[in-house]
Scaffold this motif. Structure first.
Motif, PDB file in Angstrom:
ATOM      1  N   ARG A 113      25.438 -36.014  -3.615  1.00 56.81           N
ATOM      2  CA  ARG A 113      24.347 -36.161  -4.585  1.00 56.81           C
ATOM      3  C   ARG A 113      24.870 -36.858  -5.838  1.00 56.81           C
ATOM      4  N   ASP A 114      23.959 -37.168  -6.772  1.00 61.58           N
ATOM      5  CA  ASP A 114      24.362 -37.735  -8.063  1.00 61.58           C
ATOM      6  C   ASP A 114      23.762 -36.855  -9.154  1.00 61.58           C
ATOM      7  N   ILE A 115      24.561 -36.522 -10.142  1.00 63.64           N
ATOM      8  CA  ILE A 115      24.095 -35.595 -11.185  1.00 63.64           C
ATOM      9  C   ILE A 115      22.834 -36.109 -11.876  1.00 63.64           C
ATOM     10  N   SER A 116      22.666 -37.438 -11.911  1.00 64.63           N
ATOM     11  CA  SER A 116      21.509 -38.022 -12.600  1.00 64.63           C
ATOM     12  C   SER A 116      20.265 -38.115 -11.726  1.00 64.63           C
ATOM     13  N   TYR A 117      20.424 -37.936 -10.440  1.00 63.37           N
ATOM     14  CA  TYR A 117      19.289 -38.109  -9.521  1.00 63.37           C
ATOM     15  C   TYR A 117      19.165 -36.915  -8.566  1.00 63.37           C
ATOM     16  N   PRO A 118      18.682 -35.789  -9.078  1.00 63.79           N
ATOM     17  CA  PRO A 118      18.596 -34.586  -8.234  1.00 63.79           C
ATOM     18  C   PRO A 118      17.879 -34.862  -6.910  1.00 63.79           C
ATOM     19  N   GLY A 119      18.449 -34.338  -5.860  1.00 60.49           N
ATOM     20  CA  GLY A 119      17.788 -34.389  -4.552  1.00 60.49           C
ATOM     21  C   GLY A 119      17.950 -35.681  -3.776  1.00 60.49           C
ATOM     22  N   MET A 120      18.537 -36.721  -4.379  1.00 59.89           N
ATOM     23  CA  MET A 120      18.651 -38.005  -3.668  1.00 59.89           C
ATOM     24  C   MET A 120      19.728 -37.933  -2.582  1.00 59.89           C
ATOM     25  N   GLU A 121      19.330 -38.316  -1.368  1.00 56.51           N
ATOM     26  CA  GLU A 121      20.201 -38.146  -0.204  1.00 56.51           C
ATOM     27  C   GLU A 121      20.829 -39.453   0.288  1.00 56.51           C
ATOM     28  N   ASN A 122      20.701 -40.538  -0.497  1.00 56.51           N
ATOM     29  CA  ASN A 122      21.124 -41.865  -0.009  1.00 56.51           C
ATOM     30  C   ASN A 122      22.575 -41.925   0.466  1.00 56.51           C
ATOM     31  N   SER A 123      23.438 -41.174  -0.225  1.00 60.23           N
ATOM     32  CA  SER A 123      24.846 -41.216   0.185  1.00 60.23           C
ATOM     33  C   SER A 123      25.311 -39.840   0.646  1.00 60.23           C
ATOM     34  N   ALA A 124      24.385 -39.114   1.250  1.00 55.14           N
ATOM     35  CA  ALA A 124      24.722 -37.794   1.789  1.00 55.14           C
ATOM     36  C   ALA A 124      25.552 -37.957   3.062  1.00 55.14           C
ATOM     37  N   THR A 125      26.275 -36.915   3.366  1.00 53.81           N
ATOM     38  CA  THR A 125      27.154 -36.906   4.541  1.00 53.81           C
ATOM     39  C   THR A 125      26.444 -37.389   5.805  1.00 53.81           C
ATOM     40  N   GLU A 126      25.196 -36.979   5.973  1.00 51.16           N
ATOM     41  CA  GLU A 126      24.440 -37.348   7.182  1.00 51.16           C
ATOM     42  C   GLU A 126      24.281 -38.864   7.297  1.00 51.16           C
ATOM     43  N   HIS A 127      24.309 -39.556   6.157  1.00 51.23           N
ATOM     44  CA  HIS A 127      24.171 -41.020   6.194  1.00 51.23           C
ATOM     45  C   HIS A 127      25.525 -41.726   6.204  1.00 51.23           C
ATOM     46  N   ILE A 128      26.563 -40.991   5.854  1.00 53.53           N
ATOM     47  CA  ILE A 128      27.907 -41.594   5.835  1.00 53.53           C
ATOM     48  C   ILE A 128      28.538 -41.552   7.233  1.00 53.53           C
ATOM     49  N   ILE A 129      28.366 -40.428   7.910  1.00 52.25           N
ATOM     50  CA  ILE A 129      29.030 -40.259   9.210  1.00 52.25           C
ATOM     51  C   ILE A 129      28.678 -41.360  10.232  1.00 52.25           C
ATOM     52  N   PRO A 130      27.402 -41.738  10.384  1.00 57.25           N
ATOM     53  CA  PRO A 130      27.116 -42.785  11.375  1.00 57.25           C
ATOM     54  C   PRO A 130      27.891 -44.091  11.116  1.00 57.25           C
ATOM     55  N   VAL A 131      28.105 -44.414   9.831  1.00 57.89           N
ATOM     56  CA  VAL A 131      28.834 -45.647   9.499  1.00 57.89           C
ATOM     57  C   VAL A 131      30.323 -45.479   9.822  1.00 57.89           C
ATOM     58  N   LEU A 132      30.853 -44.316   9.519  1.00 58.84           N
ATOM     59  CA  LEU A 132      32.272 -44.073   9.834  1.00 58.84           C
ATOM     60  C   LEU A 132      32.490 -44.177  11.343  1.00 58.84           C
ATOM     61  N   LYS A 133      31.516 -43.643  12.097  1.00 60.76           N
ATOM     62  CA  LYS A 133      31.633 -43.672  13.564  1.00 60.76           C
ATOM     63  C   LYS A 133      31.539 -45.097  14.092  1.00 60.76           C
ATOM     64  N   GLU A 134      30.600 -45.861  13.542  1.00 60.90           N
ATOM     65  CA  GLU A 134      30.319 -47.187  14.086  1.00 60.90           C
ATOM     66  C   GLU A 134      31.314 -48.241  13.593  1.00 60.90           C
ATOM     67  N   VAL A 135      31.559 -48.259  12.296  1.00 62.49           N
ATOM     68  CA  VAL A 135      32.380 -49.333  11.725  1.00 62.49           C
ATOM     69  C   VAL A 135      33.871 -48.973  11.696  1.00 62.49           C
ATOM     70  N   LYS A 136      34.149 -47.684  11.601  1.00 62.98           N
ATOM     71  CA  LYS A 136      35.538 -47.207  11.503  1.00 62.98           C
ATOM     72  C   LYS A 136      36.340 -47.954  10.424  1.00 62.98           C
ATOM     73  N   PRO A 137      35.865 -47.924   9.169  1.00 63.84           N
ATOM     74  CA  PRO A 137      36.600 -48.627   8.106  1.00 63.84           C
ATOM     75  C   PRO A 137      38.004 -48.054   7.924  1.00 63.84           C
ATOM     76  N   LYS A 138      38.955 -48.961   7.725  1.00 60.25           N
ATOM     77  CA  LYS A 138      40.367 -48.531   7.655  1.00 60.25           C
ATOM     78  C   LYS A 138      40.740 -48.015   6.266  1.00 60.25           C
ATOM     79  N   LYS A 139      40.084 -48.552   5.231  1.00 56.16           N
ATOM     80  CA  LYS A 139      40.443 -48.147   3.868  1.00 56.16           C
ATOM     81  C   LYS A 139      39.194 -47.721   3.111  1.00 56.16           C
ATOM     82  N   MET A 140      38.702 -46.568   3.483  1.00 54.71           N
ATOM     83  CA  MET A 140      37.444 -46.084   2.911  1.00 54.71           C
ATOM     84  C   MET A 140      37.740 -44.952   1.934  1.00 54.71           C
ATOM     85  N   ILE A 141      37.184 -45.063   0.723  1.00 57.66           N
ATOM     86  CA  ILE A 141      37.313 -43.947  -0.231  1.00 57.66           C
ATOM     87  C   ILE A 141      35.928 -43.360  -0.457  1.00 57.66           C
TER      88      ILE A 141
END
Ligand code: ZN
Length: 280
Positions: free
Chosen positions: A146-174
């Protein structure tokens, strides 16, 4: 060596306004005046050896200008210790060219922020950015949770991050903010399962902050929980970050130094891991 992997600056003529806009009506207290010179003063007075600025294009039209300023910052890295990542917006048409250009100009990485950039992390446009930056061997830093300034926003929630990690497998992701700001358990599950780095920025409650975040589902991380994480996972992929100006670099260093971790663990978190990742 101490490297702060997560800082922000704004152009001199908009810094004051930007800080006001991002301060959550005074809930957050800035520790610099938001300018590059302000960060430089903080870096020098707090004993930070290197700081990475993370600009974010919130409109496609900002990309070129922001990256030009960032390039300028990088030309002075040797004297100042400050470097900047590049940025691009999911709606930029020519993503591949922008990323190739950043690589050729010597940038080490890019920053994206799905909430500020009006998309989800697993939208096709953002996936294209991640895949292309990964092909160019760039570091990809994303806001997460979440972002402290935008309560409830799910844009970068874990559920949206995992599919990209699975598909793209970025080597240097922070994943910033311990992998999932405000929802620490989710971050922990990603971190233990995928080959990603996380930064410590704005995770443990800064001393000045008395109020809880407005998002009822979020809170800051307890120091004890932070240590438990590191004990469990090891310090190898944890990077010191402050989200300056939103927390004090000096206090944030003290926080790590005060933790019941070994000298070597603290050394890795405070700088050695970032030094290796940035190729310094
Ligand atoms: Zn930040």
């Amino acid at each position: 060596m101490i490297i702060d992997i997560h800082t922000h600056t704004f152009p001199d003529n908009v810094a004051e306004k930007a800080l006001k806009g991002l301060s959550n009506d005074g809930l957050l207290h800035p520790f610099t005046d938001g300018t590059y010179d302000g960060l430089l003063r903080s870096v020098k007075s707090s004993g930070v050896d290197g700081a990475v600025v993370l600009p974010i294009a919130t409109k496609p039209s900002q990309t070129e200008n922001i990256n030009a300023i960032a390039y300028d910052v990088n030309q002075h890295f040797e004297e100042t210790g400050i470097m900047s990542f590049g940025t691009l917006h999911p709606q930029n048409e020519d993503k591949d060219r922008i990323i190739k250009d950043l690589k050729e100009k010597g940038f080490k990485g890019i920053k994206v922020h799905p909430i500020f950039q009006g998309c989800f992390f697993d939208d096709p446009e953002m996936k294209r950015i991640i895949a292309c930056a990964n092909d160019m061997d760039l570091i990809i830093m994303t806001h997460s949770g979440r972002d402290i300034s935008y309560p409830g926003m799910e844009n970068s929630a874990t559920e949206h991050i995992i599919p990209v990690l699975k598909e793209v497998k970025p080597k240097k992701m922070i994943l910033a903010h311990m992998g999932s700001w405000g929802q620490w358990g989710k971050g922990f599950s990603v971190f233990t399962e995928y080959d990603v780095y996380i930064d410590t920025a704005f995770a443990v409650k800064p001393a000045y902050l008395k109020e809880k975040p407005r998002d009822p589902e979020c809170d800051f991380m307890e120091k004890e929980a932070f240590c438990r994480w590191i004990k469990k996972t090891g310090p190898e992929r944890i990077l010191f970050g402050t989200d300056s100006p939103w927390s004090s670099q000096k206090e944030s260093i003290e926080l790590i130094k005060d933790m019941p971790l070994s000298f070597l663990e603290k050394k890795k978190i405070l700088g050695d891991n970032a030094k290796a990742l940035l190729g310094l």
